[in-house]
Design a protein around this motif. Structure first.
Motif, mmCIF file in Angstrom:
data_model
loop_
_atom_site.group_PDB
_atom_site.id
_atom_site.type_symbol
_atom_site.label_atom_id
_atom_site.label_comp_id
_atom_site.label_asym_id
_atom_site.label_seq_id
_atom_site.Cartn_x
_atom_site.Cartn_y
_atom_site.Cartn_z
ATOM 1 N N ARG A 427 0.817 -1.213 0.000
ATOM 2 C CA ARG A 427 0.000 0.000 0.000
ATOM 3 C C ARG A 427 0.852 1.264 0.000
ATOM 4 N NH1 ARG A 427 -2.864 0.045 4.790
ATOM 5 N NH2 ARG A 427 -1.920 -1.882 5.540
ATOM 6 N N LEU A 428 1.986 1.240 0.703
ATOM 7 C CA LEU A 428 2.868 2.409 0.672
ATOM 8 C C LEU A 428 3.420 2.620 -0.733
ATOM 9 C CD1 LEU A 428 4.525 4.685 1.955
ATOM 10 C CD2 LEU A 428 6.273 2.985 2.539
ATOM 11 N N ALA A 429 3.877 1.530 -1.373
ATOM 12 C CA ALA A 429 4.410 1.652 -2.733
ATOM 13 C C ALA A 429 3.355 2.230 -3.677
ATOM 14 C CB ALA A 429 4.886 0.290 -3.226
ATOM 15 N N LYS A 430 2.102 1.797 -3.527
ATOM 16 C CA LYS A 430 1.037 2.315 -4.381
ATOM 17 C C LYS A 430 0.801 3.800 -4.130
ATOM 18 C CE LYS A 430 -3.879 1.736 -5.470
ATOM 19 N NZ LYS A 430 -5.133 0.998 -5.153
ATOM 20 N N ASP A 431 0.783 4.200 -2.863
ATOM 21 C CA ASP A 431 0.490 5.595 -2.529
ATOM 22 C C ASP A 431 1.569 6.557 -3.025
ATOM 23 O OD1 ASP A 431 -1.834 4.774 -1.381
ATOM 24 O OD2 ASP A 431 -1.176 5.028 0.701
ATOM 25 N N ILE A 432 2.808 6.120 -3.040
ATOM 26 C CA ILE A 432 3.893 7.006 -3.487
ATOM 27 C C ILE A 432 4.215 6.804 -4.965
ATOM 28 C CG2 ILE A 432 4.884 7.117 -1.176
ATOM 29 C CD1 ILE A 432 7.071 5.227 -2.054
ATOM 30 N N GLY A 433 3.527 5.851 -5.622
ATOM 31 C CA GLY A 433 3.680 5.679 -7.065
ATOM 32 C C GLY A 433 4.854 4.824 -7.492
ATOM 33 N N ALA A 434 5.491 4.095 -6.579
ATOM 34 C CA ALA A 434 6.660 3.300 -6.927
ATOM 35 C C ALA A 434 6.274 2.078 -7.751
ATOM 36 C CB ALA A 434 7.394 2.867 -5.662
ATOM 37 N N TYR A 435 7.187 1.606 -8.574
ATOM 38 C CA TYR A 435 7.023 0.344 -9.311
ATOM 39 C C TYR A 435 7.360 -0.783 -8.342
ATOM 40 C CZ TYR A 435 7.652 -3.216 -12.936
ATOM 41 O OH TYR A 435 7.558 -4.346 -13.714
ATOM 42 N N HIS A 436 6.330 -1.573 -7.970
ATOM 43 C CA HIS A 436 6.469 -2.525 -6.860
ATOM 44 C C HIS A 436 6.356 -3.961 -7.346
ATOM 45 C CE1 HIS A 436 6.394 -3.806 -2.694
ATOM 46 N NE2 HIS A 436 5.282 -4.496 -2.899
ATOM 47 N N THR A 437 7.226 -4.819 -6.810
ATOM 48 C CA THR A 437 7.114 -6.253 -7.023
ATOM 49 C C THR A 437 7.014 -6.943 -5.670
ATOM 50 O OG1 THR A 437 9.530 -6.395 -7.160
ATOM 51 C CG2 THR A 437 8.317 -6.313 -9.232
ATOM 52 N N ASP A 438 6.350 -8.099 -5.672
ATOM 53 C CA ASP A 438 6.096 -8.841 -4.438
ATOM 54 C C ASP A 438 6.467 -10.296 -4.683
ATOM 55 O OD1 ASP A 438 4.694 -10.431 -2.421
ATOM 56 O OD2 ASP A 438 3.655 -8.577 -1.891
ATOM 57 N N LEU A 439 7.331 -10.848 -3.851
ATOM 58 C CA LEU A 439 7.799 -12.206 -4.089
ATOM 59 C C LEU A 439 8.160 -12.878 -2.780
ATOM 60 C CD1 LEU A 439 11.217 -12.170 -3.817
ATOM 61 C CD2 LEU A 439 10.890 -10.726 -5.816
ATOM 62 N N ASN A 440 8.354 -14.188 -2.844
ATOM 63 C CA ASN A 440 8.868 -14.978 -1.726
ATOM 64 C C ASN A 440 10.207 -15.580 -2.120
ATOM 65 O OD1 ASN A 440 6.719 -14.633 0.117
ATOM 66 N ND2 ASN A 440 5.503 -16.154 -0.979
ATOM 67 N N ILE A 441 11.116 -15.648 -1.174
ATOM 68 C CA ILE A 441 12.444 -16.213 -1.452
ATOM 69 C C ILE A 441 12.647 -17.532 -0.719
ATOM 70 C CG2 ILE A 441 13.463 -13.942 -1.916
ATOM 71 C CD1 ILE A 441 14.720 -14.051 0.882
ATOM 72 N N ASP A 442 11.575 -18.163 -0.255
ATOM 73 C CA ASP A 442 11.700 -19.414 0.497
ATOM 74 C C ASP A 442 12.406 -20.503 -0.300
ATOM 75 O OD1 ASP A 442 10.440 -18.702 2.963
ATOM 76 O OD2 ASP A 442 8.519 -18.717 1.930
ATOM 77 N N THR A 443 12.107 -20.584 -1.605
ATOM 78 C CA THR A 443 12.730 -21.650 -2.397
ATOM 79 C C THR A 443 14.246 -21.488 -2.444
ATOM 80 O OG1 THR A 443 12.312 -20.337 -4.399
ATOM 81 C CG2 THR A 443 10.701 -22.037 -3.840
ATOM 82 N N VAL A 444 14.716 -20.230 -2.508
ATOM 83 C CA VAL A 444 16.158 -19.981 -2.542
ATOM 84 C C VAL A 444 16.769 -20.281 -1.175
ATOM 85 C CG1 VAL A 444 17.931 -18.316 -3.166
ATOM 86 C CG2 VAL A 444 15.675 -18.164 -4.210
ATOM 87 N N VAL A 445 16.081 -19.874 -0.096
ATOM 88 C CA VAL A 445 16.564 -20.161 1.256
ATOM 89 C C VAL A 445 16.637 -21.667 1.480
ATOM 90 C CG1 VAL A 445 16.061 -19.920 3.715
ATOM 91 C CG2 VAL A 445 15.686 -17.984 2.176
ATOM 92 N N ASN A 446 15.584 -22.377 1.081
ATOM 93 C CA ASN A 446 15.559 -23.822 1.272
ATOM 94 C C ASN A 446 16.643 -24.514 0.462
ATOM 95 O OD1 ASN A 446 13.374 -23.588 2.992
ATOM 96 N ND2 ASN A 446 11.855 -23.904 1.376
#
Length: 740
Positions: A427-446
């Motif tokens: 929501r912060l990224a949307k409000d300030i207009g940033a180009y936002h990506t959302d991901l999980n890194i569990d596979t890399v950690v595992n």
């Protein structure tokens, strides 16, 4: 009305080693000064080279290029018929003389310059050929002197001399000098501005006179930001003040002054007696009258400038402005494709992101505001179009549109992340207009933990699942370090994904505050490893005050959620009985860290001295009418009185840590434990300070090892040290005395 003259001083955004650009900005400032009718123009310290050249000052080329630029300034038709104070390094007798040297904290002037110890003395300086060909002179006076015109006398100070106990203007004034100039390169720190403004006004409040202060503005290529705020002061009263911060590369302020006001104010028998006992200064005669301009409006048409109220920003406003402008200068110098930050949903990466948004707000305002100087607007538009990769007709319609081009955020979640932090980041990224990506890194950690288990036949576990402290820490660190690897992959390829022309990668921003760096509460080579760190010199307390201010000033209500959330790294599993907390992990609060940092660096106290100081502050009972543990309301940016009164009062405010030491009712043993715990973690984590990314210097107790806080990174155990034993003995004595 007596003898009137118009004087000019300026703030210039000079870039280290940008000889042509610096020269052009100097000439532009002279043009503006003459257009206002000024007969004397003062510029910042080392304005031809830029102040932050550092070891480039050791190169012979730099002196050659200085004289070449000075020659172009002297030959320029628009620079005639005006006295100009232009700053650059010179060589004299094979050394680089400078009267008073700044040689502590961020400054190493003794490395480049040699103290000029010959007070009230001049000798011949043999001009370089480039200057001889223009002036026809072979030698000119060099040294400590007063310049006498046909109608007054003036002399120069440099930045450091204003801060010395026995400043030159005191003795110059008693020798008849009526105008003092100060060419400065004074860097910004939070709450520093009123110290500087007070020194300038006091410089002429007692001794009387006219003070012209010029300062560098912007980031000239290093960890410092220069905040401008040039001033003209007459007999202790400000008659002109330039802006503190701003996107303009050239700012000139002028004032029309009556030199007779100085002479009248100085008439006092006691002062006359002191003047008679002064040793004389050598005089350099200038066959010109400052009260008779050859261009621009006549001072008689303008009249004397009236006093103005000195203005200063509040600490939250300073944070909204200074790091934002530092980032803009940095970006337009390196011509990167923009910024990238791992946005965790916590307050530190949040504050860094809001600072980038503040940068976008300032750019948008400069483009669309009627108050922007036309040259500044033209420069900002050109830079914005170039960096956003837009055509020559594009203008941003909102700060969010600029942010969408330049700012990239990413939430890198794991199984230990909460839905709340993921939601806040999005929501912060949307409000300030940033180009936002959302991901999980569990596979890399595992993948990495599985690799380790396959090779060693050992499976590490978190402490909540029966693991040892070493296992628990390793499993946290691998998550943090992988986020750094992902961050740089995203930063290099996102411009390609978005089909940004021109190539180039994004600059990765760090988000470790000064308190975490001081305590070492960060993983080495995790997301704290970055290209630059805008908040590396800001305390957690000040960051929270900034976020409280920005929530209202920037219309970002989502920021209130960041303020109320418990600071957590989210690197351990969440259970019904355990949620990771930063302050619990550190064993101390952020407010306590600010106290430790200030006492260690600013007050120069070791373990024993810090224990002694806190014994008489934290050991006192908490006053019944005090709420010393709560954040300072003023520092939080809450409205109170008029805007001008609020900002000027706020500039004097101290951070929450100062209120914290007013009384807590702690026992000597509790204070002992806190002090030794702090030094234990400071010392064992000191090696982390050697690899911190370049951070903007904003706080007096910054632990940044590469420049500001030079300390060993290998220490003996504090618990077995002489200092600890001395504290222990004192605690035992106090406890025995109380028991008896």
């Amino acid at each position: 009305m007596g003898r009137l003259m118009t004087l000019a001083t300026c703030s210039l955004n000079q870039w280290a080693m940008d000889f042509t650009g610096n020269k052009d900005r100097i000439i532009e400032s002279i043009k503006r000064a003459k257009a206002a009718g000024a007969t004397l123009r003062v510029g910042p310290e080392l304005e031809i080279t830029g102040y932050g050249c550092l070891d480039h000052f050791l190169e012979g080329d730099i002196f050659l290029h200085c004289w070449e630029m000075l020659a172009q300034i002297m030959k320029d038709p628009s620079c005639q018929d005006i006295i100009c104070d232009v700053g650059m390094p010179v060589r004299h007798r094979n050394v680089r003389p400078k009267q008073f040297l700044a040689n502590d904290g961020n400054y190493r002037e003794m490395r480049y310059f040699t103290p000029w110890s010959k007070e009230r003395y001049t000798e011949d300086y043999y001009l370089e050929q480039t200057a001889r060909e223009i002036t026809g002179q072979r030698v000119v006076p060099f040294g400590d002197a007063i310049i006498s015109t046909l109608d007054t006398a003036f002399a120069a100070e440099t930045c450091e001399e204003l801060f010395t106990s026995n400043a030159p203007h005191i003795h110059q004034g008693l020798n008849g000098c009526e105008i003092f100039t100060n060419s400065s390169g004074s860097h910004f720190e939070i709450r520093k501005i009123m110290t500087r403004l007070t020194l300038m006004t006091e410089a002429t409040r007692l001794s009387k006179g006219i003070y012209l202060y010029a300062n560098q503005k912007g980031c000239d290529g290093d960890r410092l930001y220069y905040d401008g705020c040039s001033m003209i002061i007459v007999n202790g009263k400000c008659v002109a003040q330039g802006s503190q911060f701003g996107l303009d590369d050239v700012e000139v302020i002028t004032a029309t002054v009556d030199i007779e006001e100085v002479r009248s104010a100085r008439f006092a028998p006691s002062r006359g007696l002191q003047a008679q006992t002064q040793e004389p200064y050598p005089r350099i005669e200038a066959d010109i009258a400052l009260s008779e301009p050859k261009s621009g409006p006549s001072p008689m048409d303008l009249g004397p400038s009236e006093p103005v109220s000195i203005k200063a920003h509040s600490p939250p406003e300073e944070i909204a402005l200074c790091p934002a402008l530092w980032l803009w200068d940095y970006l337009r110098r390196v011509s990167a494709a923009g910024f990238f930050i791992p946005l965790s949903g916590g307050i530190d990466s949040c504050a860094t992101s809001v600072i980038v948004f503040s940068m976008c707000r300032l750019i948008h305002s400069a483009i669309h505001s009627d108050d922007t100087h036309p040259d500044t607007r033209e420069q900002v538009i050109a830079d914005c179009r170039r960096l956003c990769a837009k055509d020559e007709n594009w203008l941003p319609s909102s700060p969010q549109e600029i942010s969408g081009c330049l700012f990239h955020t990413c939430f890198m979640g794991t199984v230990n992340s909460s839905g709340e932090t993921r939601s806040r980041a999005k929501r912060l990224a949307k409000d300030i207009g940033a180009y936002h990506t959302d991901l999980n890194i569990d596979t890399v950690v595992n993948a990495l933990t599985t690799l380790f288990s396959t090779v060693t036949s050992f499976t590490p576990r978190f402490k909540v699942r029966g693991g040892t402290p070493a296992e628990n820490l390793a499993l946290q660190n691998i998550q943090a370090r992988l986020r750094m690897v992902v961050a740089y992959l995203w930063a290099q390829l996102l411009p390609t994904v978005r089909q940004r022309p021109g190539g180039g990668s994004l600059l990765v921003l760090g988000s470790a505050n000064v308190d975490e760096q001081l305590r070492g509460y960060l993983t080495k080579y995790d997301c704290s490893s970055a290209d630059i760190n805008p908040i590396g010199g800001i305390s957690k307390t000040d960051l929270k005050a900034f976020i409280a201010y920005a929530a209202k000033a920037f219309d970002l209500p989502v920021l209130e959620e960041f303020l109320s959330a418990t600071p957590t790294a989210e690197l351990e599993p969440i259970t019904e009985t355990y949620v990771q907390s930063d302050e619990a992990d550190m064993g101390m609060t952020y407010a306590e860290l600010s106290v430790f940092g200030r006492l260690r660096k600013v007050s120069k106290l070791g373990p024993w001295g810090m224990y002694q100081r806190l014994l008489y502050t934290w050991g006192k009972p908490v006053p019944q009418d005090s709420d010393s543990e709560k954040p300072d309301a003023g520092a939080g940016g809450q409205p109170s009185t008029s805007r001008e009164q609020q900002t000027n009062a706020a500039a004097h405010e101290t951070p929450e840590s100062a209120h914290l030491i007013q009384g807590r009712g702690l026992s000597p043993r509790e204070i002992r434990d806190k002090v030794l715990r702090f030094f234990h973690f400071f010392q064992i984590n000191r090696h982390k300070a050697t690899i911190l990314p370049p951070g903007l210097h904003l706080e007096e107790y910054s632990p940044e090892d590469n420049r500001y806080d030079l300390r060993p990174f290998v220490y003996p155990s504090i618990w077995r040290s002489w200092q600890a034993r001395k504290i222990d003995e004192h605690v035992e004595q106090l406890e025995a005395k109380k028991a008896s």
